[in-house]
Scaffold this motif. Structure first.
Motif, mmCIF file in Angstrom:
data_model
loop_
_atom_site.group_PDB
_atom_site.id
_atom_site.type_symbol
_atom_site.label_atom_id
_atom_site.label_comp_id
_atom_site.label_asym_id
_atom_site.label_seq_id
_atom_site.Cartn_x
_atom_site.Cartn_y
_atom_site.Cartn_z
ATOM 1 N N SER A 92 24.472 35.006 44.243
ATOM 2 C CA SER A 92 23.622 33.898 44.704
ATOM 3 C C SER A 92 24.206 33.171 45.905
ATOM 4 O O SER A 92 23.485 32.554 46.682
ATOM 5 C CB SER A 92 23.379 32.897 43.569
ATOM 6 O OG SER A 92 24.608 32.360 43.120
ATOM 7 N N THR A 107 30.247 39.561 30.847
ATOM 8 C CA THR A 107 28.986 39.856 30.167
ATOM 9 C C THR A 107 28.909 41.319 29.739
ATOM 10 O O THR A 107 29.333 42.216 30.466
ATOM 11 C CB THR A 107 27.798 39.553 31.115
ATOM 12 O OG1 THR A 107 27.797 38.168 31.442
ATOM 13 C CG2 THR A 107 26.472 39.927 30.488
ATOM 14 N N THR A 145 26.700 35.174 34.911
ATOM 15 C CA THR A 145 27.761 35.057 35.918
ATOM 16 C C THR A 145 29.155 35.162 35.322
ATOM 17 O O THR A 145 30.114 35.406 36.049
ATOM 18 C CB THR A 145 27.636 33.729 36.680
ATOM 19 O OG1 THR A 145 27.754 32.631 35.758
ATOM 20 C CG2 THR A 145 26.302 33.639 37.414
ATOM 21 N N ARG A 146 29.290 34.973 34.029
ATOM 22 C CA ARG A 146 30.600 35.109 33.396
ATOM 23 C C ARG A 146 30.727 36.521 32.819
ATOM 24 O O ARG A 146 29.827 37.338 32.977
ATOM 25 C CB ARG A 146 30.784 34.035 32.324
ATOM 26 C CG ARG A 146 29.802 34.134 31.169
ATOM 27 C CD ARG A 146 29.912 32.942 30.239
ATOM 28 N NE ARG A 146 31.276 32.690 29.815
ATOM 29 C CZ ARG A 146 31.886 33.340 28.823
ATOM 30 N NH1 ARG A 146 31.233 34.297 28.165
ATOM 31 N NH2 ARG A 146 33.132 33.061 28.484
ATOM 32 N N GLN A 178 22.167 36.622 40.239
ATOM 33 C CA GLN A 178 22.952 35.446 39.886
ATOM 34 C C GLN A 178 24.371 35.532 40.430
ATOM 35 O O GLN A 178 24.906 34.552 40.953
ATOM 36 C CB GLN A 178 22.991 35.283 38.358
ATOM 37 C CG GLN A 178 21.652 34.955 37.734
ATOM 38 C CD GLN A 178 21.760 34.737 36.237
ATOM 39 O OE1 GLN A 178 22.850 34.548 35.694
ATOM 40 N NE2 GLN A 178 20.619 34.771 35.541
ATOM 41 N N ARG A 179 24.972 36.700 40.319
ATOM 42 C CA ARG A 179 26.360 36.850 40.747
ATOM 43 C C ARG A 179 26.506 36.835 42.271
ATOM 44 O O ARG A 179 27.572 36.518 42.785
ATOM 45 C CB ARG A 179 26.938 38.153 40.179
ATOM 46 C CG ARG A 179 27.165 38.074 38.668
ATOM 47 C CD ARG A 179 27.491 39.420 38.049
ATOM 48 N NE ARG A 179 27.841 39.252 36.647
ATOM 49 C CZ ARG A 179 29.018 39.594 36.106
ATOM 50 N NH1 ARG A 179 29.947 40.157 36.863
ATOM 51 N NH2 ARG A 179 29.253 39.384 34.834
ATOM 52 N N GLN A 220 35.594 38.405 34.898
ATOM 53 C CA GLN A 220 34.140 38.270 34.786
ATOM 54 C C GLN A 220 33.430 39.619 34.909
ATOM 55 O O GLN A 220 32.532 39.788 35.730
ATOM 56 C CB GLN A 220 33.607 37.299 35.859
ATOM 57 C CG GLN A 220 34.379 35.993 35.985
ATOM 58 C CD GLN A 220 34.471 35.237 34.666
ATOM 59 O OE1 GLN A 220 33.620 35.365 33.818
ATOM 60 N NE2 GLN A 220 35.524 34.455 34.506
ATOM 61 N N GLN A 228 19.052 33.339 31.349
ATOM 62 C CA GLN A 228 20.402 33.579 30.846
ATOM 63 C C GLN A 228 21.432 33.367 31.947
ATOM 64 O O GLN A 228 21.108 33.397 33.137
ATOM 65 C CB GLN A 228 20.521 35.006 30.300
ATOM 66 C CG GLN A 228 19.448 35.402 29.310
ATOM 67 C CD GLN A 228 19.581 34.702 27.965
ATOM 68 O OE1 GLN A 228 20.421 33.827 27.781
ATOM 69 N NE2 GLN A 228 18.743 35.078 27.009
ATOM 70 N N ASP A 229 22.683 33.188 31.534
ATOM 71 C CA ASP A 229 23.784 33.066 32.490
ATOM 72 C C ASP A 229 24.594 34.360 32.467
ATOM 73 O O ASP A 229 25.370 34.605 31.549
ATOM 74 C CB ASP A 229 24.671 31.874 32.124
ATOM 75 C CG ASP A 229 25.839 31.711 33.090
ATOM 76 O OD1 ASP A 229 25.884 32.435 34.106
ATOM 77 O OD2 ASP A 229 26.711 30.851 32.825
ATOM 78 N N THR A 267 30.246 37.345 26.865
ATOM 79 C CA THR A 267 28.974 36.981 26.250
ATOM 80 C C THR A 267 28.197 38.268 26.007
ATOM 81 O O THR A 267 27.989 39.053 26.929
ATOM 82 C CB THR A 267 28.157 36.050 27.156
ATOM 83 O OG1 THR A 267 28.901 34.859 27.399
ATOM 84 C CG2 THR A 267 26.840 35.683 26.492
#
Length: 273
Positions: free
Chosen positions: A268, A216, A213-214, A265-266, A118, A210-211, A194
């Protein structure tokens, strides 16, 4: 090892002076890190230092002596000179009295962290201002990004102003340069990343929607023209909402806003519930 230089015609002084030109940096594979703080961080990073040029006055300062001792212990050739000769090699208006001629250290896309971890990558697409590029690299370092990728047409990461603007972060994380848009696409596909691009577009979504967390990669574009069309066609578009009357944000500021949303986000799980 130390030596004394008293002539501005000395080969080492001329070499250092020539490295303010991108053409000569690319030809020699070298660059300059100037100033006490950058010198300290370069010494700690373990990058290859060809030689250091310093003034007699710097050697009389406690912090300067400490840095020189550290460099000498690492086997770096140190060349003492006068302030007048030093200025022939310096690129700053107020020289701090030390510059290091260093070997460029570049990473390749294939050397970046393997898929499945990730990772978070920061991509510069045609960013031209050295201060902006340096600020983004520094921010990428601050958020714990796994690497910075500069596409062809971006500023020289080893230019004097860019190096100074990174405040030493250049030494902390992998930086890939001269990457083509197609190479970036292939890399993103191979790592199952992503790919996001900052853009003011009807199909763009706010950065906080947006996400991140994966795995990126986030692309920040040229100061005037934004992200190139080749990447916009393949990336998810994102933007930073603005609620006042400003039309846009500086690309360095935009990068900080988006990257710290990715961090939020990561991280959180550490936030209060």
């Amino acid at each position: 090892m130390r030596e004394r230089i008293d002539s501005p015609a000395n080969k080492k002084v001329k070499l250092a002076a020539s490295l303010h030109s991108r053409k000569h940096r690319e030809k020699e594979g070298l660059f300059i890190a100037e100033g006490i703080r950058l010198g300290e961080m370069a010494a700690a990073a373990g990058w290859d230092i060809v030689f250091g040029l310093y003034t007699t006055e710097l050697g009389e300062q406690a912090r300067g002596r400490q840095l020189l001792a550290q460099l000498e212990a690492q086997g770096c050739l140190l060349c003492e000179t006068t302030a007048a000769v030093y200025r022939k090699a310096s690129a700053t208006d107020t020289p701090q009295g030390i510059l290091l001629v260093m070997r460029q250290q570049k990473s390749r896309l294939q050397e970046l962290p393997a898929a499945g971890k990730q990772p978070l990558y920061v991509v510069l697409d045609g960013v031209q201002d050295p201060g902006n590029a340096g600020t983004i690299i520094r921010t990428a370092d601050a958020v714990g990004a796994d690497g910075v990728i500069l596409l062809k047409g971006s500023v020289d990461v080893f230019g004097d102003k860019t190096v100074r603007s990174t405040m030493g972060s250049l030494f902390h994380l992998p930086v890939c340069t001269d990457v083509t848009a197609e190479e970036l696409m292939d890399f993103a596909a191979a790592q199952d990343l992503t790919l996001y691009a900052t853009a003011l577009d009807e199909s763009a979504q706010p950065h906080f929607a947006q996400d991140f967390t994966r795995g990126t990669a986030i692309v920040f574009g040229n100061e005037g023209n934004g992200v190139s069309e080749a990447i916009l066609q393949r990336a998810a578009k994102t933007y930073i909402p603005m609620y006042g009357r400003a039309e846009s944000l500086n690309v360095g500021v935009s990068a900080a806003v988006v990257l710290y949303e990715a961090v939020r986000q990561r991280q959180s799980q550490y936030l209060p519930q």
